[in-house]
Design a protein around this motif. Structure first.
Motif, PDB file in Angstrom:
ATOM      1  N   GLN A  10       0.793  -1.218  -0.089  1.00  0.00           N
ATOM      2  CA  GLN A  10      -0.020  -0.103  -0.048  1.00  0.00           C
ATOM      3  C   GLN A  10       0.793   1.257  -0.039  1.00  0.00           C
ATOM      4  O   GLN A  10       1.752   1.105   0.561  1.00  0.00           O
ATOM      5  CB  GLN A  10      -0.964   0.198   1.250  1.00  0.00           C
ATOM      6  N   ASN A  11       0.493   2.311  -0.816  1.00  0.00           N
ATOM      7  CA  ASN A  11       0.942   3.480  -0.741  1.00  0.00           C
ATOM      8  C   ASN A  11      -0.049   4.543  -0.909  1.00  0.00           C
ATOM      9  O   ASN A  11      -0.591   5.101  -1.659  1.00  0.00           O
ATOM     10  CB  ASN A  11       2.087   3.789  -2.134  1.00  0.00           C
ATOM     11  N   LEU A  12      -0.383   5.032   0.254  1.00  0.00           N
ATOM     12  CA  LEU A  12      -1.351   6.053   0.449  1.00  0.00           C
ATOM     13  C   LEU A  12      -0.976   7.316  -0.147  1.00  0.00           C
ATOM     14  O   LEU A  12      -1.881   8.160  -0.173  1.00  0.00           O
ATOM     15  CB  LEU A  12      -1.617   6.222   2.022  1.00  0.00           C
ATOM     16  N   ARG A  13       0.231   7.622  -0.657  1.00  0.00           N
ATOM     17  CA  ARG A  13       0.706   8.942  -1.197  1.00  0.00           C
ATOM     18  C   ARG A  13       0.209   8.726  -2.813  1.00  0.00           C
ATOM     19  O   ARG A  13       0.281   9.743  -3.371  1.00  0.00           O
ATOM     20  CB  ARG A  13       2.129   9.017  -0.924  1.00  0.00           C
ATOM     21  N   ALA A  14      -0.214   7.564  -3.101  1.00  0.00           N
ATOM     22  CA  ALA A  14      -0.439   7.405  -4.511  1.00  0.00           C
ATOM     23  C   ALA A  14      -1.853   6.908  -4.767  1.00  0.00           C
ATOM     24  O   ALA A  14      -1.845   5.770  -5.398  1.00  0.00           O
ATOM     25  CB  ALA A  14       0.684   6.465  -5.331  1.00  0.00           C
ATOM     26  N   VAL A  15      -2.887   7.345  -4.114  1.00  0.00           N
ATOM     27  CA  VAL A  15      -4.093   6.836  -4.099  1.00  0.00           C
ATOM     28  C   VAL A  15      -4.856   7.169  -5.157  1.00  0.00           C
ATOM     29  O   VAL A  15      -4.850   8.547  -5.766  1.00  0.00           O
ATOM     30  CB  VAL A  15      -4.851   7.132  -2.679  1.00  0.00           C
TER      31      VAL A  15
ATOM     32  N   ARG B 146      -4.187   7.054  -8.465  1.00  0.00           N
ATOM     33  CA  ARG B 146      -3.582   7.539  -9.801  1.00  0.00           C
ATOM     34  C   ARG B 146      -3.966   7.247 -10.975  1.00  0.00           C
ATOM     35  O   ARG B 146      -4.292   5.828 -11.103  1.00  0.00           O
ATOM     36  CB  ARG B 146      -1.912   7.113  -9.528  1.00  0.00           C
TER      37      ARG B 146
ATOM     38  N   ASP C  53       5.181   7.705 -11.771  1.00  0.00           N
ATOM     39  CA  ASP C  53       5.559   6.887 -10.210  1.00  0.00           C
ATOM     40  C   ASP C  53       5.999   5.509 -11.001  1.00  0.00           C
ATOM     41  O   ASP C  53       6.173   4.543  -9.919  1.00  0.00           O
ATOM     42  CB  ASP C  53       4.058   6.584  -9.709  1.00  0.00           C
TER      43      ASP C  53
ATOM     44  N   SER D 180      -3.496   3.068 -10.085  1.00  0.00           N
ATOM     45  CA  SER D 180      -3.551   2.555  -8.912  1.00  0.00           C
ATOM     46  C   SER D 180      -5.168   2.678  -8.369  1.00  0.00           C
ATOM     47  O   SER D 180      -5.788   3.526  -8.671  1.00  0.00           O
ATOM     48  CB  SER D 180      -2.597   3.204  -7.802  1.00  0.00           C
TER      49      SER D 180
ATOM     50  N   GLY E 297      -3.498   2.684  -3.103  1.00  0.00           N
ATOM     51  CA  GLY E 297      -2.257   2.865  -3.544  1.00  0.00           C
ATOM     52  C   GLY E 297      -1.617   1.769  -4.117  1.00  0.00           C
ATOM     53  O   GLY E 297      -0.483   1.772  -4.399  1.00  0.00           O
TER      54      GLY E 297
END
Length: 305
Positions: A56-61, A63, A70, A78, A82
């Motif tokens: 999980q990457n909550l900074r790339a929700v 996308r 990215d 994404s 994310g």
């Protein structure tokens, strides 16, 4: 010989290998390429994308797709947590195929053997087999799967088992019809006259003639089973998280369909492309594996001056 006496141009049929027949059909070649890509993704994909599919990457929700800002892993965008849609799409292919392929193989093996045995012996064996097939077919496959999976736990093993049982009558009836017609042929009578046993005749003479038809039916049935598994996962009684399948990805993406359409569209597109490719390949195989219809693929026209 004058021009009047010259023979008219006629179609010429040549003996051609299966590979050359396949190369002549562009749509069949494309279908094979797509199915090979899907198969390779299911085998190799989880080893390459396993961690990326669950990371999980909550900074790339959410996308958007078709951007390499990215990295190439997010070329398809994404999801709401994310996670890479491409990685999840590749990893989910193994789950989808690991349910569809075993279910088809089990129903093909059981139904073909049962049907050839019933069709060859006829009589009460055939009557009992057909009544059992009618009883199973009286319940729609999807409805039967919904009821069974609602009562029991919705696991991959239960999905394979219920779909395999529900599809056995398809192969049973097809094999019974073919073997019932073959058991009165001259080559079967000759084998019976020389003292060959029933199972030896079925294995050596009946099965090689019946199996091409059954393989074509299995290719088409693969599409139905895959769509059924996707439907069950979409309804929430199929594959369960943290596992992933194409149908489950569509279900997870429907809630954000207006704002992040790619989460549901790409898995749905994968289902459509795979099923269409299998259908095209089945249509080609039906002609290629039938000696009486193969001439349609090998027919060429030569016009002599």
């Amino acid at each position: 010989m004058t021009a009047i006496d010259a023979p008219a141009a006629r179609p010429v049929v040549r003996r051609t290998s299966m590979w050359r027949l396949l190369l002549r059909d562009k749509f069949a070649c494309l279908a094979v390429v797509i199915l090979v890509v899907v198969a390779v993704s299911a085998i190799v994909g989880p080893m390459l994308f396993g961690d990326l599919a669950v990371k999980q990457n909550l900074r790339a929700v959410n996308r958007p797709p078709f951007s390499l800002d990215d990295g190439w892993a997010f070329v398809l965008g994404s999801d709401s947590l994310g996670r890479s849609v491409l990685a999840r799409l590749v990893v989910a292919s193994r789950t989808t195929l690991s349910v569809a392929i075993p279910a088809v193989v089990i129903s093909l093996a059981v139904g073909s053997v049962w049907g050839m045995w019933a069709g060859y012996h006829r009589g009460w064996r055939e009557n009992v087999s057909m009544r059992v097939a009618d009883v199973i077919l009286s319940f729609p496959s999807l409805l039967l799967a919904v009821v069974v999976l609602y009562v029991f736990s919705p696991s991959a093993g239960n999905i394979i088992l219920v779909l395999a049982i529900a599809r056995i009558p398809i192969y049973l009836r097809a094999a019974r019809a073919e073997s019932a017609e073959l058991q009165s042929r001259l080559f079967v009578d000759a084998a019976r006259t020389f003292g060959a046993k029933s199972w030896a005749i079925i294995v050596r003479h009946v099965a090689p003639t019946v199996m091409p038809t059954l393989f074509t039916v299995a290719t088409l049935d693969f599409c139905f089973v895959m769509l059924t598994e996707s439907s069950l996962s979409f309804l929430g009684i199929g594959i369960q998280p943290p596992d992933m399948s194409w149908g489950l990805m569509v279900a997870q993406g429907r809630q954000v369909l207006q704002s992040a359409w790619w989460i549901a569209v790409f898995p749905g597109l994968a289902i459509v492309v795979t099923t269409v490719s299998a259908t095209v390949l089945a249509s080609w195989a039906r002609l290629a594996m039938d000696p009486g219809q193969r001439w349609r693929l090998t027919l060429t026209k030569e016009v002599k001056p």
